[in-house]
Design an enzyme around this catalytic site. Structure first.
Site, mmCIF file in Angstrom:
data_model
loop_
_atom_site.group_PDB
_atom_site.id
_atom_site.type_symbol
_atom_site.label_atom_id
_atom_site.label_comp_id
_atom_site.label_asym_id
_atom_site.label_seq_id
_atom_site.Cartn_x
_atom_site.Cartn_y
_atom_site.Cartn_z
ATOM 1 N N ASP A 74 42.634 34.877 47.208
ATOM 2 C CA ASP A 74 42.681 36.058 48.007
ATOM 3 C C ASP A 74 43.536 35.967 49.183
ATOM 4 O OD1 ASP A 74 41.686 38.323 49.462
ATOM 5 O OD2 ASP A 74 39.557 38.092 48.803
ATOM 6 N N GLU A 113 35.070 45.280 54.341
ATOM 7 C CA GLU A 113 34.910 43.959 54.259
ATOM 8 C C GLU A 113 33.726 43.525 55.524
ATOM 9 O OE1 GLU A 113 38.650 42.030 54.113
ATOM 10 O OE2 GLU A 113 38.798 42.370 52.096
#
Length: 609
Positions: free
Chosen positions: A291, A497
């Protein structure tokens, strides 16, 4: 010293088997070229010199990293083709693979079709529809020159307080497994004889998919983003690994490691899960990408001792590293670690083989540049109709009148006067949510689409007067205004997020109070825009006539009008349990004590009680 290229060039022969091409190309590569292939950098640092001389394997656009604001697909294609030409100018001419977060349509690109977020798609329970969403997305992504989307997220939701709740298809592994049909839409459907675990791409109208985030990202304690999933391996396998079996069976080409931890072990450095489970046990033959700056999460404090993070992450099984800016340090540390033997050459070769395999399967060597004929597909009527269908099928009817004998919906489209209230009623940005234009999304007219208010005006009769107020005025509420009914649109503002982590889950901007104030004076339908269940105060449930969970439906608001005015019936079923209060969380349908406000799978139709 640069190795002199061998002959003949098997890797340039499009008719040669993929594995032969991979083996031949790998044999010609220097260490610098191999490490370059393992490096993914952000567009903003991707100069032609950097790409060519560092042999960069991948470039990406972080959310909101466009060629320029409101750039169209053709502008994206111009930019990406420029990067590609730099890669092709390197010694071996290995093309880059360009990645982007196209998670509900090609959502960074102005004018693209924006589909409902995953939680809404999960409410449809329609795997074929989700496949068609993937196919439409693939065309619009490829039209912009992009080869690879970091989607789908196949997290199984454990707690709606998680800021990525809307990126999950639901709380049940069975729902998520079914919705992995998005991969078949994005990549195309592999033939029956296709070997399990081997990456697949049907052709130039398809895009490389990425199953994420491996593994357990939806099950973190208290729903904390990038937190810790506390579970036995059996539980992890039964719930969180289960969707990856479906992804791998469909030939998913890439898998992204999770920022989160499993029982305290950071996924980016977990050899057992990344290598022994994903690659060996499950047989995944594509490549694992980190990521964003994911290797930095390995250390405490994050970002410290970067060299050791690189060592642990690569040895654990990360194949390509989303750097995205510190590529010079990554390349330097990687080179030193390989030369010192701390990262075995065999590990580097395995990583590069996997990356090259995907590039060959994706046809990048034969067709590295954009197919401009696809530009006509961006935001086209056909794709918007698929999105409109997805909106229709995602809506969940939570209340419709006091009982089945007196339903409030469908609404009368020929009513004399209608009141529409709420800032979510006429805001395409709020309607789309996060991961639209920029990572956290934006309120306002950020792209082309039809708001709920637009859709209502298109749906009602010529003699119907539609009055819109962002906030209901005292005068309107005092008089009642002679309205037949009100439609109140409230909900969450865009987020993504960690910024979406929320321990309270109350409707923002006094949403409950606005609903109650209107509903006390005028018969009211509430349309709730949210990425997850929210707290519904008792007064809201008591005073409103009807309540619809619209999730984050995207650009095609007419899908909502199609249903509330009765052209289509409600079909959506809750993909998550709707809690009474946050003290109940986490709330699981299979728990011994299960007392939700609305259970998993709940959803009324016009004629149901």
């Amino acid at each position: 010293m640069v190795e002199i290229e061998k002959s003949p060039c098997v890797y340039k022969n499009r008719d040669a088997p993929v594995e032969a091409r991979v083996k031949d190309l790998l044999s010609r590569m220097t260490l610098s070229e191999k490490i370059g292939q393992m490096t993914q950098i952000e567009r903003s640092v991707a100069s032609p010199l950097v790409i060519t001389h560092s042999f960069i394997g991948s470039v990406q656009s972080g959310a909101g990293s466009w060629p320029f604001e409101d750039a169209k697909s053709s502008d994206w294609a111009d930019m990406i083709d420029g990067f590609q030409r730099s890669a092709l100018a390197s010694r071996l001419g290995i093309p880059i693979i360009y990645g982007i977060d196209a998670v509900h349509g090609n959502n960074n690109v102005y004018g693209a079709t924006i589909f409902p977020h995953n939680v809404g798609l999960g409410a449809t329970r329609d795997a074929d529809l989700v496949r068609r969403v993937g196919a439409a997305t693939a065309l619009e992504v490829r039209a912009s020159g992009v080869h690879w989307t970091f989607a789908p997220c196949v997290a199984v939701l454990g707690d709606p307080r998680w800021g990525r709740c809307y990126e999950s298809y639901g709380e049940a592994a069975e729902i998520v497994c079914e919705m992995t049909s998005l991969i078949a839409g994005l990549q195309g459907e592999p033939p029956q004889e296709h070997p399990n675990g081997y990456p697949f791409l049907s052709g130039r109208n398809n895009v490389v998919a990425c199953a994420k985030h491996f593994v357990g990202d939806g099950g973190t304690d208290k729903g904390i983003s990038e937190g810790n999933t506390i579970a036995s391996y059996d539980e992890l396998e039964r719930i969180h690994i289960a969707p990856y079996l479906n992804c791998i069976a469909q030939g998913v080409s890439t898998v992204m490691a999770s920022f989160s931890s499993w029982n305290g072990s950071r996924l980016h450095s977990d050899y057992f899960l990344l290598t022994e489970v994903l690659k060996q046990k499950l047989g995944f033959k594509g490549f694992v990408v980190s990521d964003w700056d994911g290797l930095e999460t390995i250390s405490e404090p994050q970002g410290s001792n970067y060299r050791n993070c690189v060592k642990l992450g690569i040895n654990a099984g990360i194949d390509m590293v989303m750097v995205p800016f510190k590529y010079e340090q990554f390349i330097e540390d990687m080179t030193d670690l390989v030369e010192s033997g701390e990262i075995p050459m065999a590990r580097v070769n395995d990583a590069v083989e996997r990356i090259l395999r995907v590039k060959f399967v994706a046809g990048l060597f034969e067709h590295p540049l954009t197919d401009r004929s696809l530009l006509l597909t961006v935001g086209c009527k056909e794709h918007r109709e698929v999105a409109r269908e997805a909106v229709r099928k995602s809506l969940v009817l939570l209340k419709n009148g006091e009982n089945a004998g007196t339903p409030f919906l469908p609404l009368d489209r020929n009513a004399k006067r209608i009141l529409v209230v709420g800032m979510h009623a006429n805001d395409i940005g709020n309607q789309c949510g996060g991961w639209t234009k920029i990572k956290s999304g934006q309120s306002g007219s950020i792209t082309i689409g039809t708001t709920l208010l637009d859709a209502i005006k298109l749906a009602v009769g010529d003699k119907t007067e539609v009055i819109y107020e962002k906030t209901p005025s005292k005068e309107t509420l005092a008089s009642g205004g002679g309205f037949s009914y009100a439609i109140v649109a409230v909900g969450e503002l865009p987020y993504a997020e960690m910024k979406g982590d929320n321990s309270e889950l109350t409707i923002p901007l006094n949403g409950n109070d606005i609903v109650t104030a209107v509903a006390e004076k005028i018969p009211t339908l509430v349309v709730l825009f949210s990425g997850r269940p929210m707290v519904l105060e008792p007064t809201v449930l008591e005073k409103t006539e009807a309540l619809v969970a619209a999730w984050l439906p995207g650009t095609e608001g007419q899908g909502m009008a199609d249903v509330i005015f009765g052209d289509y019936d409600f079909q959506g079923k809750l993909p998550v349990s709707w809690f009474k209060n946050v003290d109940q969380l986490p709330l699981k349908a299979d728990a011994n004590l299960y007392e939700p406000l609305f259970p998993l799978g709940f959803g009324l139709t016009f004629n149901s009680g």
